[in-house]
Enzyme design. Structure first.
Site, short mmCIF file in Angstrom:
data_model
loop_
_atom_site.label_atom_id
_atom_site.label_comp_id
_atom_site.label_asym_id
_atom_site.label_seq_id
_atom_site.Cartn_x
_atom_site.Cartn_y
_atom_site.Cartn_z
CG ASP A 283 -2.18 0.89 0.94
OD1 ASP A 283 -2.13 1.74 0.03
OD2 ASP A 283 -3.18 0.77 1.68
C1 BGC Z 1 -5.13 3.25 0.33
C2 BGC Z 1 -5.36 2.23 -0.75
C3 BGC Z 1 -5.28 2.85 -2.10
C4 BGC Z 1 -3.95 3.55 -2.26
C5 BGC Z 1 -3.71 4.15 -3.63
C6 BGC Z 1 -3.91 4.12 0.06
O1 BGC Z 1 -3.92 5.21 0.90
O2 BGC Z 1 -5.00 2.61 1.58
O3 BGC Z 1 -6.61 1.61 -0.55
O4 BGC Z 1 -5.46 1.89 -3.09
O5 BGC Z 1 -3.86 4.56 -1.28
O6 BGC Z 1 -4.52 5.22 -3.88
#
Ligand code: BGC
Length: 764
Positions: A283
């Site tokens: 993530d």
């Molecule tokens: C979130 C994810 C997301 C990623 C990319 C993160 O802050 O936890 O769910 O896919 O950002 O945008």
């Protein structure tokens, strides 16, 4: 496999053939093709494939092109049009040494340009065809924008509504969420996601992100293995079995080890036990965060832990780029570990069809839409149809609903005409200006036959500190826009409107940013400003219809007592206003059912229906000391899992079983007759719960095992039959063996999780 890139793009570009396309191995054999490519890559090029980067303040569009041309990037996210993505792909294919295409990802969570209801809303439909259709439409729109992968579905089981990301997932139940996971992946990928109209699904957040302690975002997860296997892991596994090509690793730690450095999670469970062969993504910034979890002394150790644990791609950080060369040279990371990660990335690109044609989704410049936001690109009919299936009727006293298209209707509340809130959290490329609000929906539905008057009545929230926090969350639209007039002036205006009206429809709840990443709450109440409005409206004595917009279960005690009718609409998307009006006026008979329990108060949390049994259960009607309860409050939820009303009544017969014993290889049929007792057609969800009466370990009070959405004409009766086999009775025991234990089982079939309509059988 599609035509080779060389053939697909024709002679015009053949002079700039990527090196891999001219190589000795044709891309017909994935493994040979990837091995051949890998053998020709430098260490730096390999590491470059492991980086998933987004354009931001430090990474401009031209800088990213140079990085891509230097072979230092494997994929990007957050660029969402063919014209934005094309130069990036050209940099990869025409300027990098090996010409390896990059891929483009984005958070297409509940729609891309057309926004569908948020996860909780989609789940409320219990309609797998509708859910798959929403994902198909999203995939077609995303692919038309040059996107290859979506960071979805979000299948984190959520049982603590304080957690803001409850809105994104599909609720509390392992079976329901697993089914939705499966259908969503099929919708996105449509078989193999190797062509236009499909995107690869990266299921998230692996694993157990929804179980963060106290519902506080990013907090730790501490959970028994039995509970993980039985309740929290099945949806991820279902998505993978449905073919999801990617897995996004969770931000949280699991029993003391961050998911991003968790070898058990990413290798033993995911790869060895489940056989996952796709790509894993960290993530956002999660590898860097290993130092803040306190398991890595510095960035170097963080990178080492993550790649060794099995995180193939690092999202939005420079650690793999900066640290992996040294780590490989020193032997702290084996080249074979690195090669495996690169293989997964190349394999995913292969599966996305990018080696057959790197521009498969981006297309040709001359075909770019003149206006990427054009309304003609939206799928409004699907959005309206799916949104109305997601609405849950919680109360309807004295047949307040459906409303007549006559007289005067006051549409009030801070969410009645808030375009941005219709979108909900993670609204991808959705545009607030294109949403239909409740006010617009009601006005269109009455078509001049009734007078519609509007007053805002209150701001969503009056606490400036919270407003500032929420406005900080989003980058393109201001989240909370307040009316500067005093609360009393706003209320007076709404009360005046109510006095003029025959019925008041009040849209209240949360702004979408209140149920988002990093938006955990300590209270589940409707904010005070809105409660004050509702109390003033109640005093007018006019029928009060509440249209709720929120991204988590709220505690609605006052509202339940005082509303004439109450409709849970979540955040219902681009066509939300029309869909809600369809239900309010009876043009669609509501059929949604809650995918998550609504507690009476935050103190009751967690309140999920499938809780394990206890030695001193509370017994309804027999209150007393020394039973499991809170003595200050009525025991049990305000609204149970699976609950939702209709404009008609359904009667369910006794449960009939085809036998009273079942062999381990055998099956039993459980059946009920469901009858529409009213005079309008309607749909309902017939739910099958199983209860293991006595087992080697404590089992849940009941577990959803199957369900059927049935449509019945007035007076019509249908036989609804379920097959039960030993597989449905299996669970992970204390040794984590997946077993069905002989003994007594109860089967309950009804229209929500409180049903006691049951029959029993014995498993031999
Ligand atoms: C979130 C994810 C997301 C990623 C990319 C993160 O802050 O936890 O769910 O896919 O950002 O945008």
């Amino acid at each position: 496999m599609k035509l080779l890139y060389t053939l697909a793009l024709g002679a015009a570009v053949s002079t700039a053939l990527p090196a891999w396309a001219a190589g000795p191995t044709s891309p017909h054999d994935k493994h040979a093709f990837i091995s051949n490519l890998l053998a020709r890559m430098t260490l730096e090029e390999k590491i470059g494939q492991l980086r998933l980067i987004s354009i931001g303040p430090e990474m401009t569009h031209s800088r990213i092109q140079d990085e891509i041309a230097a072979g230092r990037i494997g994929g990007t996210f957050n660029t969402v049009t063919p014209s934005e993505n094309r130069p990036l792909q050209e940099a990869a294919v025409k300027r990098s040494r090996l010409g390896i295409p990059i891929y483009f990802a984005y958070d297409v969570v509940h729609g891309h340009r057309t926004i569908f209801p948020i996860g909780l809303g989609l789940a409320s439909s219990w309609d797998m065809n509708a859910i798959q259709r929403a994902a198909r439409v999203a995939a077609r729109e995303a692919s038309a924008d040059g996107l290859d992968m979506t960071f979805a579905p979000t299948v984190d089981i959520a049982r603590d509504p304080r957690w803001g990301r409850t809105s994104e997932g599909f609720g509390e139940d392992p079976h329901l969420v697993s089914e939705i996971a499966r259908f969503t992946v099929h919708g996105f990928q449509d078989g193999t996601p190797n062509r236009q109209g499909t995107v690869m699904a990266a299921v998230k957040h692996f694993a157990m992100y929804g179980a963060v302690q106290g519902g506080r975002d990013y907090n730790v997860v501490d959970m028994s293995p039995m509970r993980m296997y039985n309740e929290y892991l099945p949806p991820y596994r279902a998505a993978i079995e449905a073919g999801a090509g990617g897995v996004m690793v969770a931000l949280n730690s699991v029993n003391g080890v961050p998911a991003s450095s968790n070898t058990w999670l990413l290798r033993d469970l995911l790869r060895t036990d489940w056989g996952f062969s796709g790509v894993t993504l960290s993530d956002h910034g999660a590898i860097d965060e290993l130092t803040r979890h306190g398991v890595a002394a510095d960035g170097r150790e963080a990178a080492q832990l993550a790649v060794n644990a099995g995180v193939d791609m690092s999202m939005a950080d420079a650690l793999y780029r900066d640290e992996l060369p040294g780590l490989v040279k020193s032997g702290a990371v084996n080249i074979s570990t690195l090669d495996d990660a690169v293989r997964e990335v190349l394999g995913a690109k292969y599966d996305m069809g990018l080696f057959a044609d790197p521009f498969v989704r981006i297309g040709k410049a001359e075909n770019d839409p003149a206006d990427v936001h054009a309304d003609s690109r939206l799928h409004r009919a699907d959005a309206r149809d799916i949104a109305r299936r997601s609405l849950v009727l919680l109360e309807n006293h004295n047949d307040t609903l459906p409303l007549k298209k006559a007289g005067t209707i006051a549409v009030v509340g801070p969410l009645a005409h808030s375009k941005v809130d219709m979108l909900g959290s993670w609204s991808a490329a959705g545009k607030a200006a294109q949403t239909v609000t409740l006010l617009e929906g009601v006005t269109a539905a009455v078509g001049g036959h009734a007078r519609v008057i509007h007053a805002r009545g209150a701001n969503i929230i009056d606490d400036q500190r919270i407003i500032d926090y929420l406005n900080f969350l989003n980058w393109d639209e201001k989240e909370v826009v307040s009316d500067p007039r005093s609360p009393q002036v706003l209320i007076d205006e709404a009360v005046a409107a109510a006095r003029e009206a025959d019925v008041v429809v009040a849209a209240v709840g949360e702004s979408r940013g209140m149920s988002h990443e990093s938006s955990s709450r300590t209270s589940l109440d409707i904010p005070e400003s809105q409660r004050a409005l509702l109390k003033a409206l109640k005093e007018t004595g006019k029928p009060l219809v509440l249209v709720l917009m929120n991204g988590r279960p709220l505690s609605l005690n006052w509202e339940k007592e005082n509303a004439s009718a109450m409709l849970e609409t979540w955040y219902s998307g681009t066509e939300g206003g029309h869909a809600i009006a369809d239900v309010l006026f009876g043009d669609y008979n509501p059929s949604g059912k809650l995918p998550i329990t609504f507690p009476r108060s935050v103190g009751q949390v967690p309140t999920y229906y499938g809780a394990p049994r206890v030695g001193r259960p509370f017994v309804e009607g027999k209150p007393g000391n020394y039973t499991s309860q809170y003595y200050e409050e009525t025991t049990g939820p305000l609204y149970p899992f699976g609950y939702g009303l209709s404009y008609t009544e359904f009667a369910v017969s006794d449960v009939a079983l085809s036998g009273s014993t079942m062999t381990p290889q055998g099956r039993i049929q459980a059946a009920v007759n469901v009858k529409n007792m009213g005079d309008v057609a309607g749909e309902t969800v017939v739910q099958l719960y199983v209860h293991d009466v006595s087992a080697s370990v404590v089992r849940p009070i009941k577990e959803l095992k199957d369900f059927r959405k049935v449509s019945l004409a007035p007076g019509e009766q249908k036989l609804v039959q379920f097959d039960i086999d030993a597989n449905m009775l299996k669970f992970y025991n204390a040794k984590l063996e997946h077993v069905a234990e002989p003994g007594a089982f109860k089967v309950q079939i009804g229209l929500d999780s409180t049903t006691t309509n049951e029959a029993g059988f014995t498993l031999q």
